[in-house]
Design a protein around this motif. Structure first.
Motif, mmCIF file in Angstrom:
data_model
loop_
_atom_site.group_PDB
_atom_site.id
_atom_site.type_symbol
_atom_site.label_atom_id
_atom_site.label_comp_id
_atom_site.label_asym_id
_atom_site.label_seq_id
_atom_site.Cartn_x
_atom_site.Cartn_y
_atom_site.Cartn_z
ATOM 1 N N THR A 1 -12.550 1.244 3.082
ATOM 2 C CA THR A 1 -12.411 0.427 1.878
ATOM 3 C C THR A 1 -12.514 1.281 0.616
ATOM 4 O OG1 THR A 1 -13.389 -1.471 3.004
ATOM 5 C CG2 THR A 1 -13.307 -1.564 0.606
ATOM 6 N N ALA A 2 -13.449 2.219 0.615
ATOM 7 C CA ALA A 2 -13.622 3.086 -0.558
ATOM 8 C C ALA A 2 -12.363 3.914 -0.808
ATOM 9 C CB ALA A 2 -14.824 3.994 -0.365
ATOM 10 N N ILE A 3 -11.755 4.399 0.267
ATOM 11 C CA ILE A 3 -10.525 5.188 0.139
ATOM 12 C C ILE A 3 -9.390 4.308 -0.372
ATOM 13 C CG2 ILE A 3 -8.776 6.486 1.436
ATOM 14 C CD1 ILE A 3 -11.038 7.352 3.327
ATOM 15 N N LEU A 4 -9.311 3.095 0.166
ATOM 16 C CA LEU A 4 -8.278 2.146 -0.260
ATOM 17 C C LEU A 4 -8.407 1.849 -1.751
ATOM 18 C CD1 LEU A 4 -6.002 0.132 0.556
ATOM 19 C CD2 LEU A 4 -7.802 -1.549 0.993
ATOM 20 N N GLU A 5 -9.632 1.625 -2.213
ATOM 21 C CA GLU A 5 -9.858 1.322 -3.630
ATOM 22 C C GLU A 5 -9.466 2.505 -4.515
ATOM 23 O OE1 GLU A 5 -13.558 -1.873 -3.166
ATOM 24 O OE2 GLU A 5 -13.996 0.236 -3.543
ATOM 25 N N LYS A 6 -9.778 3.702 -4.060
ATOM 26 C CA LYS A 6 -9.435 4.906 -4.831
ATOM 27 C C LYS A 6 -7.920 5.090 -4.903
ATOM 28 C CE LYS A 6 -10.628 9.834 -5.237
ATOM 29 N NZ LYS A 6 -9.280 10.397 -5.317
ATOM 30 N N ARG A 7 -7.249 4.924 -3.773
ATOM 31 C CA ARG A 7 -5.784 5.064 -3.749
ATOM 32 C C ARG A 7 -5.116 4.024 -4.654
ATOM 33 N NH1 ARG A 7 -3.353 4.350 1.734
ATOM 34 N NH2 ARG A 7 -1.473 5.039 0.635
ATOM 35 N N LEU A 8 -5.644 2.798 -4.604
ATOM 36 C CA LEU A 8 -5.045 1.729 -5.392
ATOM 37 C C LEU A 8 -5.234 1.974 -6.884
ATOM 38 C CD1 LEU A 8 -3.552 -0.983 -5.142
ATOM 39 C CD2 LEU A 8 -5.787 -2.115 -5.225
ATOM 40 N N SER A 9 -6.418 2.405 -7.289
ATOM 41 C CA SER A 9 -6.654 2.667 -8.711
ATOM 42 C C SER A 9 -5.770 3.804 -9.210
ATOM 43 C CB SER A 9 -8.139 2.977 -8.964
ATOM 44 O OG SER A 9 -8.545 4.137 -8.275
ATOM 45 N N GLU A 10 -5.566 4.824 -8.372
ATOM 46 C CA GLU A 10 -4.690 5.926 -8.755
ATOM 47 C C GLU A 10 -3.245 5.457 -8.861
ATOM 48 O OE1 GLU A 10 -5.388 8.895 -5.801
ATOM 49 O OE2 GLU A 10 -7.259 9.607 -6.717
ATOM 50 N N LYS A 11 -2.833 4.622 -7.919
ATOM 51 C CA LYS A 11 -1.465 4.100 -7.938
ATOM 52 C C LYS A 11 -1.202 3.253 -9.181
ATOM 53 C CE LYS A 11 2.574 2.808 -7.114
ATOM 54 N NZ LYS A 11 3.673 3.770 -7.316
ATOM 55 N N LEU A 12 -2.161 2.432 -9.544
ATOM 56 C CA LEU A 12 -1.986 1.519 -10.679
ATOM 57 C C LEU A 12 -2.332 2.158 -12.021
ATOM 58 C CD1 LEU A 12 -3.462 -1.748 -9.089
ATOM 59 C CD2 LEU A 12 -1.038 -1.122 -9.343
ATOM 60 N N GLY A 13 -2.966 3.323 -11.985
ATOM 61 C CA GLY A 13 -3.287 4.016 -13.232
ATOM 62 C C GLY A 13 -4.424 3.399 -14.013
ATOM 63 N N ILE A 14 -5.384 2.813 -13.294
ATOM 64 C CA ILE A 14 -6.539 2.212 -13.963
ATOM 65 C C ILE A 14 -7.821 2.830 -13.421
ATOM 66 C CG2 ILE A 14 -5.388 0.047 -14.522
ATOM 67 C CD1 ILE A 14 -6.691 -1.207 -12.065
ATOM 68 N N SER A 15 -8.931 2.564 -14.093
ATOM 69 C CA SER A 15 -10.171 3.267 -13.779
ATOM 70 C C SER A 15 -10.787 2.868 -12.452
ATOM 71 C CB SER A 15 -11.194 3.059 -14.898
ATOM 72 O OG SER A 15 -11.580 1.694 -14.978
ATOM 73 N N ARG A 16 -10.658 1.601 -12.073
ATOM 74 C CA ARG A 16 -11.361 1.158 -10.865
ATOM 75 C C ARG A 16 -10.711 -0.070 -10.240
ATOM 76 N NH1 ARG A 16 -17.661 -0.980 -10.669
ATOM 77 N NH2 ARG A 16 -17.827 -1.177 -8.396
#
Length: 348
Positions: free
Chosen positions: A96-111
């Motif tokens: 889940t932590a990896i998924l959240e990190k990948r998603l924030s990077e993809k969307l260009g937002i902090s978290r």
């Protein structure tokens, strides 16, 4: 050792144990999101046979984690506690932590905060959004007074019902409507969502009774009214903004737009809407509905911006809007939306 390292060690020595733990946790988790739920519906949701599910649920019932009634299966108090505790234990291990990190990077937002389930199929996923928002606000809000501006919509109306009085401990919370009314059901207008959030947290709220789609000339005179002016001033000084993200077609209908406005939105291939702005898939502004209150451009000045949207049906809208969102935005979403976003747009 951390929880993650402990689980990795167990997986190395007894992989079947971890698989069984994950399977039963998934069953409990799904029941928590759908309760009361029948065996057939639950089996379809988990994509397993009814016979296989019966074996597991019989065991969980004997352990005192679930109960059955004519309406279906529900969690006991102990079962609910187990789900909460196992969610934290398994989060890193399950990625889940990896998924959240990948998603924030993809969307260009902090978290990004990704919660289990798919809001399109599991109604109570949105309840989990509310509980997670409650935790988030509790961790970031300082003691003393905080101004919290909130948009309307069905998602936030349900989220509001899951806030708790704990938030007001040593705090004076004031909830404000980020926008005027939108001519939709009273229960999901921003004023109503604010009132519900204030009720659940034992805070206060201020209402702004005026239509969003008001002419610029009328606005100039109305904003001089003391009651309107005072609320608008508070809105622009908000410490937190909580907003949802809508799909363009649904929001165009909800906002009762004219045929001319509808054609502009359709011709521009709009897929998302937030704060009265309609965007296409690339994030280009297609149409801006003249509205009173906060706009996307105002969010840069707000310390905490929290967006809430989930379900696979919102995946494209989330991607579209986030191209315009301020970088410090925090998104609360679910696996349904996040996995679809990353599947369609994998990180290189």
């Amino acid at each position: 050792m951390t929880n993650n390292e402990d689980l990795e060690l167990l997986d190395l020595v007894a992989p079947d144990f971890i698989k069984t733990l994950e399977k039963r946790f998934k069953i409990l988790q799904s029941i928590s999101l759908m309760e009361p739920v029948g065996r057939r519906v639950l089996a379809d949701d988990l994509n397993i046979t009814e016979r296989g599910l019966r074996t597991e649920t019989d065991l969980l019932r004997k352990q005192g984690l679930i109960v059955s009634s004519k309406s279906g299966m529900s969690l006991t108090h102990t079962g609910s506690d187990v789900v909460v505790r196992l969610t934290n234990v398994l989060a890193d291990y399950q990625g889940t932590a990896i998924l959240e990190k990948r998603l924030s990077e993809k969307l260009g937002i902090s978290r990004c905060i990704v919660l289990p389930g798919n809001a399109d199929k599991q109604y109570r996923v949105v309840d989990s959004f509310g509980r997670r928002l409650n935790q988030l606000l509790g961790s970031v809000l300082p003691n003393g007074q905080s101004m919290i501006s909130v948009t309307g919509g069905s998602t936030l109306a349900q989220v509001a019902r899951n806030l708790s009085p704990d938030l007001s401990k040593n705090r004076q919370l004031v909830f404000l409507p980020a926008r005027g009314g939108v001519g939709e059901s009273v229960t999901i207008q921003a004023n109503s969502v604010c009132a519900e959030m204030a009720l659940k947290t034992q805070g206060q709220y201020r209402a702004m009774y005026l239509p969003e789609d008001i002419s610029e000339k009328s606005f100039e005179s109305l904003q001089k009214e003391t009651s309107i002016k005072s609320v608008l001033e508070l809105i622009y000084r908000s410490d937190v903004v909580i907003h949802s993200i809508g799909t363009a077609s649904v929001m165009a209908d909800r906002r009762n737009l004219s045929d001319k406005e509808q054609k502009i939105i359709d011709k521009g291939d709009a897929v998302s809407e937030a704060f009265g702005d309609f965007f296409d898939q690339s994030g280009k502004l297609v149409y801006k509905v003249p509205r009173i209150g906060l706009h996307v451009r105002d969010l840069d000045k707000i310390k905490y911006v929290i967006a809430i949207a989930g379900g696979q049906s919102k995946a494209k809208a989330i991607q579209s809007y986030m191209k315009n969102a301020p970088h410090h935005t925090i998104l609360i979403t679910d696996e349904g939306a996040s996995k679809l976003i990353l599947r369609d747009n994998p990180l290189k």
